[in-house]
Write a protein that holds these residues in place. Structure first.
Motif, PDB file in Angstrom:
ATOM      1  N   GLY A   9       5.368  12.461 -11.138  1.00 42.56           N
ATOM      2  CA  GLY A   9       4.696  12.814  -9.890  1.00 42.56           C
ATOM      3  C   GLY A   9       5.051  11.970  -8.682  1.00 42.56           C
ATOM      4  N   ASN A  10       5.612  10.789  -8.875  1.00 41.59           N
ATOM      5  CA  ASN A  10       5.933   9.954  -7.709  1.00 41.59           C
ATOM      6  C   ASN A  10       7.127   9.055  -8.026  1.00 41.59           C
ATOM      7  N   LEU A  11       8.158   9.688  -8.554  1.00 40.46           N
ATOM      8  CA  LEU A  11       9.328   8.925  -9.001  1.00 40.46           C
ATOM      9  C   LEU A  11      10.158   8.484  -7.801  1.00 40.46           C
ATOM     10  N   LYS A  12      10.455   7.213  -7.723  1.00 40.54           N
ATOM     11  CA  LYS A  12      11.310   6.690  -6.640  1.00 40.54           C
ATOM     12  C   LYS A  12      11.798   5.319  -7.055  1.00 40.54           C
ATOM     13  N   SER A  13      12.762   4.781  -6.308  1.00 36.37           N
ATOM     14  CA  SER A  13      13.406   3.552  -6.797  1.00 36.37           C
ATOM     15  C   SER A  13      12.452   2.363  -6.813  1.00 36.37           C
ATOM     16  N   SER A  14      11.358   2.401  -6.021  1.00 36.47           N
ATOM     17  CA  SER A  14      10.422   1.259  -6.100  1.00 36.47           C
ATOM     18  C   SER A  14       9.524   1.389  -7.326  1.00 36.47           C
ATOM     19  N   ASN A  15       9.544   2.551  -7.969  1.00 35.32           N
ATOM     20  CA  ASN A  15       8.790   2.711  -9.215  1.00 35.32           C
ATOM     21  C   ASN A  15       9.691   2.584 -10.447  1.00 35.32           C
ATOM     22  N   ILE A  16      10.930   2.148 -10.256  1.00 38.92           N
ATOM     23  CA  ILE A  16      11.791   1.798 -11.394  1.00 38.92           C
ATOM     24  C   ILE A  16      11.883   0.280 -11.381  1.00 38.92           C
ATOM     25  N   TYR A  62      -0.803  -3.223 -15.237  1.00 43.35           N
ATOM     26  CA  TYR A  62       0.525  -3.263 -15.868  1.00 43.35           C
ATOM     27  C   TYR A  62       0.960  -4.714 -15.982  1.00 43.35           C
ATOM     28  N   GLU A  63       1.924  -4.987 -16.829  1.00 43.00           N
ATOM     29  CA  GLU A  63       2.523  -6.317 -16.833  1.00 43.00           C
ATOM     30  C   GLU A  63       3.363  -6.451 -15.572  1.00 43.00           C
ATOM     31  N   PHE A  64       3.310  -7.635 -14.950  1.00 42.95           N
ATOM     32  CA  PHE A  64       4.092  -7.840 -13.736  1.00 42.95           C
ATOM     33  C   PHE A  64       5.548  -8.106 -14.100  1.00 42.95           C
ATOM     34  N   GLN A  65       6.463  -7.436 -13.416  1.00 49.73           N
ATOM     35  CA  GLN A  65       7.899  -7.607 -13.713  1.00 49.73           C
ATOM     36  C   GLN A  65       8.548  -8.453 -12.623  1.00 49.73           C
ATOM     37  N   GLU A  66       8.886  -9.679 -12.992  1.00 45.10           N
ATOM     38  CA  GLU A  66       9.386 -10.647 -12.006  1.00 45.10           C
ATOM     39  C   GLU A  66      10.699 -10.202 -11.366  1.00 45.10           C
ATOM     40  N   ARG A 113       0.864  -1.174   0.000  1.00 42.23           N
ATOM     41  CA  ARG A 113       0.000   0.000   0.000  1.00 42.23           C
ATOM     42  C   ARG A 113       0.895   1.216   0.000  1.00 42.23           C
ATOM     43  N   GLY A 114       0.932   1.922  -1.115  1.00 46.12           N
ATOM     44  CA  GLY A 114       1.803   3.094  -1.218  1.00 46.12           C
ATOM     45  C   GLY A 114       0.995   4.364  -1.100  1.00 46.12           C
ATOM     46  N   ARG A 115       1.644   5.479  -1.386  1.00 50.44           N
ATOM     47  CA  ARG A 115       0.983   6.784  -1.307  1.00 50.44           C
ATOM     48  C   ARG A 115      -0.139   6.886  -2.312  1.00 50.44           C
ATOM     49  N   ASN A 116       0.063   6.254  -3.486  1.00 51.81           N
ATOM     50  CA  ASN A 116      -0.937   6.359  -4.548  1.00 51.81           C
ATOM     51  C   ASN A 116      -2.059   5.345  -4.435  1.00 51.81           C
ATOM     52  N   GLY A 117      -1.898   4.326  -3.624  1.00 51.11           N
ATOM     53  CA  GLY A 117      -2.940   3.301  -3.524  1.00 51.11           C
ATOM     54  C   GLY A 117      -2.322   1.949  -3.277  1.00 51.11           C
ATOM     55  N   SER A 171       7.809   2.987 -13.903  1.00 53.14           N
ATOM     56  CA  SER A 171       6.415   2.559 -13.746  1.00 53.14           C
ATOM     57  C   SER A 171       5.568   3.684 -13.141  1.00 53.14           C
ATOM     58  N   GLU A 172       4.264   3.561 -13.302  1.00 54.68           N
ATOM     59  CA  GLU A 172       3.288   4.476 -12.678  1.00 54.68           C
ATOM     60  C   GLU A 172       3.454   5.922 -13.119  1.00 54.68           C
ATOM     61  N   TYR A 173       3.821   6.122 -14.386  1.00 50.25           N
ATOM     62  CA  TYR A 173       3.965   7.492 -14.876  1.00 50.25           C
ATOM     63  C   TYR A 173       2.607   8.198 -14.838  1.00 50.25           C
ATOM     64  N   LEU A 196      -0.219 -10.032 -13.775  1.00 46.68           N
ATOM     65  CA  LEU A 196      -0.393  -8.590 -13.961  1.00 46.68           C
ATOM     66  C   LEU A 196      -0.188  -7.889 -12.624  1.00 46.68           C
ATOM     67  N   ALA A 197       0.160  -6.626 -12.701  1.00 48.77           N
ATOM     68  CA  ALA A 197       0.212  -5.805 -11.486  1.00 48.77           C
ATOM     69  C   ALA A 197      -0.956  -4.833 -11.606  1.00 48.77           C
ATOM     70  N   VAL A 198      -1.850  -4.865 -10.629  1.00 53.17           N
ATOM     71  CA  VAL A 198      -3.029  -3.986 -10.698  1.00 53.17           C
ATOM     72  C   VAL A 198      -2.943  -2.945  -9.588  1.00 53.17           C
ATOM     73  N   LYS A 199      -2.864  -1.702  -9.983  1.00 52.98           N
ATOM     74  CA  LYS A 199      -2.799  -0.616  -9.005  1.00 52.98           C
ATOM     75  C   LYS A 199      -4.206  -0.092  -8.784  1.00 52.98           C
ATOM     76  N   ARG A 200      -4.594  -0.008  -7.536  1.00 53.41           N
ATOM     77  CA  ARG A 200      -5.931   0.499  -7.239  1.00 53.41           C
ATOM     78  C   ARG A 200      -5.794   1.842  -6.531  1.00 53.41           C
TER      79      ARG A 200
HETATM   80  N1  LIG Z   1       4.416  -3.966 -12.524  1.00 55.73           N
HETATM   81  C1  LIG Z   1       5.046  -4.403 -11.442  1.00 55.73           C
HETATM   82  N2  LIG Z   1       5.707  -5.571 -11.461  1.00 55.73           N
HETATM   83  C2  LIG Z   1       6.362  -6.028 -10.360  1.00 55.73           C
HETATM   84  N3  LIG Z   1       6.435  -5.375  -9.194  1.00 55.73           N
HETATM   85  C3  LIG Z   1       5.811  -4.189  -9.105  1.00 55.73           C
HETATM   86  C4  LIG Z   1       5.082  -3.644 -10.220  1.00 55.73           C
HETATM   87  N4  LIG Z   1       4.605  -2.441  -9.850  1.00 55.73           N
HETATM   88  C5  LIG Z   1       4.996  -2.243  -8.569  1.00 55.73           C
HETATM   89  N5  LIG Z   1       5.716  -3.284  -8.113  1.00 55.73           N
HETATM   90  C6  LIG Z   1       6.313  -3.446  -6.771  1.00 55.73           C
HETATM   91  O1  LIG Z   1       5.270  -3.751  -5.849  1.00 55.73           O
HETATM   92  C7  LIG Z   1       5.547  -3.146  -4.580  1.00 55.73           C
HETATM   93  C8  LIG Z   1       4.328  -2.363  -4.114  1.00 55.73           C
HETATM   94  O2  LIG Z   1       4.053  -1.343  -5.075  1.00 55.73           O
HETATM   95  P1  LIG Z   1       3.386   0.024  -4.689  1.00 55.73           P
HETATM   96  O3  LIG Z   1       3.195   0.796  -5.945  1.00 55.73           O
HETATM   97  O4  LIG Z   1       2.202  -0.211  -3.815  1.00 55.73           O
HETATM   98  O5  LIG Z   1       4.531   0.642  -3.758  1.00 55.73           O
HETATM   99  P2  LIG Z   1       5.159   2.040  -3.793  1.00 55.73           P
HETATM  100  O6  LIG Z   1       5.850   2.263  -5.097  1.00 55.73           O
HETATM  101  O7  LIG Z   1       6.004   2.141  -2.565  1.00 55.73           O
HETATM  102  O8  LIG Z   1       3.891   2.954  -3.621  1.00 55.73           O
HETATM  103  P3  LIG Z   1       3.380   4.233  -4.411  1.00 55.73           P
HETATM  104  O9  LIG Z   1       3.888   4.111  -5.835  1.00 55.73           O
HETATM  105  O10 LIG Z   1       1.904   4.161  -4.304  1.00 55.73           O
HETATM  106  O11 LIG Z   1       3.938   5.394  -3.679  1.00 55.73           O
HETATM  107  C9  LIG Z   1       6.780  -2.262  -4.781  1.00 55.73           C
HETATM  108  O12 LIG Z   1       7.879  -2.974  -4.263  1.00 55.73           O
HETATM  109  C10 LIG Z   1       6.919  -2.145  -6.280  1.00 55.73           C
HETATM  110  O13 LIG Z   1       8.283  -2.067  -6.664  1.00 55.73           O
END
Ligand SMILES: Nc1ncnc2c1ncn2[C@@H]1O[C@H](COP(=O)(O)OP(=O)(O)OP(=O)(O)O)[C@@H](O)[C@H]1O
Length: 599
Positions: free
Chosen positions: A442-449, A390-394, A326-330, A460-462, A343-347
């Motif tokens: 708008g929410n660029l960070k290493s968990s969104n790369i 989105y497509e899930f990235q293993e 659960r991130g800032r965006n959902g 991701s999440e552009y 798939l990765a589904v962002k809500r």
């Molecule tokens: N398409 C994807 N494939 C694989 N892993 C993903 C994908 N999208 C997001 N993730 C991973 O899933 C986890 C949860 O994602 P989430 O977007 O909820 O976290 P976040 O980036 O911290 O939050 P937010 O983007 O809302 O601020 C993160 O570790 C993220 O890297």
């Protein structure tokens, strides 16, 4: 140091660093100055301790100030970025010569001791990013104080007097402080005070409420009759309205009963889809709560993906889903379809954007394609929530690679530089393509790369964080705050959102260079790097894995300079992403040339 002082210091370190290694030196049989105790610097007489600097050593104990202060001439105590727990004891005032107290980024709790105000030699105090609560002690009598940083704590009460004319740095943002901001003499802007819901007055945008006027004597009887009159008129109006409403409600409910009957038989599609949601054995955890959920299949807009050609809304609902975060965006779910496709589904909830605007936005983003930007496969939009597929990235994210992966060593300097170069170029491309629409990441960070199967970086999440979204990041708030306070003709809103991306990209560069985890929007990391450079410890900031790999110091310093430009506190001073991409590309080319010319 005397034998007693030495014993006390050993006691101090035992409490502070219970898990320290043998090689730290700190023991009763050796001399702190001559035997090189870890983190200890002495005066030139090699007899008395001047500084104790134990930053970033994963200290997990408590600060025993009484023992520490047995070394009477200590000037600098620095325990930044550890996990020190407990309080900052009152006895700290016994270290009378302290000039620098750096406790940033620990787990201190309790209140800041009032005795701090007796440390009259203090110049710089940094207690930010801790769990300190209670009030801020009055330090107005410390005439030489230059720095007071206490942001990101739980401090409460009013801000006491400070000699703002003398202070160089001051920050109490993100606390629970209340009341008016004191007169700053024009010295600091709102960024030093943001994130304190109870604070008001200049330079914050919210003015303080006017203080209640003193009650006039003698008019109480007159007031009483006046207010009773108002109350009576109010009661009469409310009763009249209520009577009318009840009457209307009765007629409406009769009409509704008739209408409902015809809907159950008429709208077949709607009843089937909600039924499938209710009885589906293996369905996903996300529940579509909006009124439009019944119209699922028609609302799911599938964009371009050969993987999920015929994807239906019901497919998403029926498939097993695992909540990943659960991130800032959902919230983010991993959904596995029947065919084994993941798939990765962002809500996203509470994003107040009309369905049409959301659709247009997603389609615009989809038009500006770049190989290093993860495309949206499909999206769904109701008034209460939005789903992005989105497509899930293993291979996970850059965050995982940097901070959680066991073979971090293999993420060498060349790979990091290449990643920085690709991400900056992709971001520059997206910014240019979406400039006119004002859509930044708008929410660029290493968990969104994310990392593709070929380990290529994918942004991701552009565009999922909108500038008008209520839940803005602290960083976006800061930038829009600057914008509102900028001179007329200054930066325009959308431009500012792009510059916020530049800042976030700078933090990613710092993560790549230092290997450190980012917290609090990267402000702490940025501050640590800046202070290390100020103190000429630049090399110390680089990730040890890079240093031991023999990465070129020149290239690392060049990239660090780019990062510092990106994280400039003034959004106007930050370069745009095209400029950033250009510089990084030059660094990369230079590096490649020097490798190929090596004997
Ligand atoms: N398409 C994807 N494939 C694989 N892993 C993903 C994908 N999208 C997001 N993730 C991973 O899933 C986890 C949860 O994602 P989430 O977007 O909820 O976290 P976040 O980036 O911290 O939050 P937010 O983007 O809302 O601020 C993160 O570790 C993220 O890297």
């Amino acid at each position: 140091e005397t034998t007693e002082a030495r014993d006390a210091l050993v006691q101090f370190i035992e409490k502070l660093a219970p898990q320290r290694g043998e090689n730290w030196g700190w023991n009763r049989s050796s001399d702190p100055c001559k035997s090189g105790w870890k983190g200890v610097t002495c005066y030139s007489d090699l007899a008395t301790i001047k500084k104790i600097v134990l930053d970033e050593l994963n200290l997990t104990g408590m600060l025993d100030a009484a023992s520490l202060c047995s070394t009477k001439a200590l000037m600098v105590l620095s325990l930044n970025s550890n996990n020190v727990v407990g309080t900052l004891p009152d006895e700290i005032s016994k270290c009378r010569h302290l000039t620098h107290v750096y406790l940033h980024g620990n787990k201190f709790s309790g209140s800041l001791p009032g005795s701090l105000s007796r440390l009259s030699n203090l110049k710089r105090v940094d207690v930010s990013d801790n769990g300190f609560s209670g009030g801020i002690p009055d330090m107005s009598r410390i005439s030489g104080l230059l720095t007071f940083l206490a942001d990101n704590n739980q401090l409460s009460g009013e801000i006491p007097k400070f000699d703002f004319s003398n202070l160089e740095e001051f920050n109490v943002s993100n606390n629970n402080l209340s009341g008016p901001v004191p007169d700053l003499g024009g010295r600091f802007n709102g960024t030093s005070f943001l994130g304190n819901p109870g604070l008001c007055g200049k330079p914050l945008p919210n003015a303080c409420p006017p203080s209640p006027p003193a009650r006039k004597k003698g008019s109480s009887k007159k007031d009483y009759f006046m207010y009773s009159g108002y109350a009576l008129i109010g009661i009469i109006i409310v009763s009249l309205v209520a009577f009318k409403l009840i009457k209307k409600g009765k007629t409406n409910s009769k009409k509704n009963v008739a209408k409902k009957g015809s809907q159950v038989t008429g709208d077949k599609e709607s009843s089937t889809s909600s039924e499938s949601k209710a009885v589906g054995g293996n369905r996903s955890e996300f529940s579509i709560t909006s009124a439009e959920s019944g119209r699922g299949s028609s609302s799911l807009v599938v964009l371009s993906s050969p993987m999920v050609n015929e994807l239906k809304f019901e497919d998403l609902l029926r498939s097993p889903a695992e909540l990943l975060g659960r991130g800032r965006n959902g919230s983010l779910y991993k959904v596995t379809l029947n065919e084994g496709v993941t798939l990765a589904v962002k809500r996203i909830r509470d994003w107040y954007i009309s369905r049409d605007d959301f659709k247009k936005r997603m389609q615009r983003i989809d038009q500006v394609k770049h190989p290093n930007v993860l495309p949206v496969v499909a999206f769904y939009c109701s008034s209460q929530e939005k789903l992005l597929v989105y497509e899930f990235q293993e291979n996970g994210s850059l965050f995982r690679l940097l901070h959680e992966s066991k073979n971090r060593q293999s993420f060498d300097w060349g790979s990091r530089l290449a990643l920085a170069s690709k991400i900056s170029a992709a971001l520059a491309y997206m910014h240019e393509g979406l400039q006119a629409d004002g859509i930044a990441h708008g929410n660029l960070k290493s968990s969104n790369i994310l990392l593709s199967n070929e380990m290529e970086p994918l942004i991701s999440e552009y565009g999922l964080a909108d500038a008008d979204n209520q839940d803005q990041s602290f960083l976006a708030q800061l930038d829009s705050f600057q914008e509102n306070n900028s001179p007329p003709g200054g930066i325009i809103s959308s431009n500012n959102a792009f510059k916020t991306d530049t800042y976030s990209f700078g933090i990613i560069l710092l993560e790549l260079l230092t290997g450190n985890v980012v917290q609090n929007n990267g402000f702490d990391l940025a501050r640590w790097v800046n202070s290390a450079i100020r103190e000429e410890w630049t090399v110390e900031v680089f990730d040890k894995a890079l240093v031991s790999e023999g990465a070129s110091e020149e290239s690392m310093v060049s990239l660090l300079q780019v990062a510092l430009k990106c994280i400039d506190i003034s959004s106007a001073a930050r370069p745009n992403m095209r400029e950033v991409a250009g510089i990084i590309n030059t660094i990369r080319e230079h590096e490649e040339k020097s490798i190929s010319s090596d004997p």
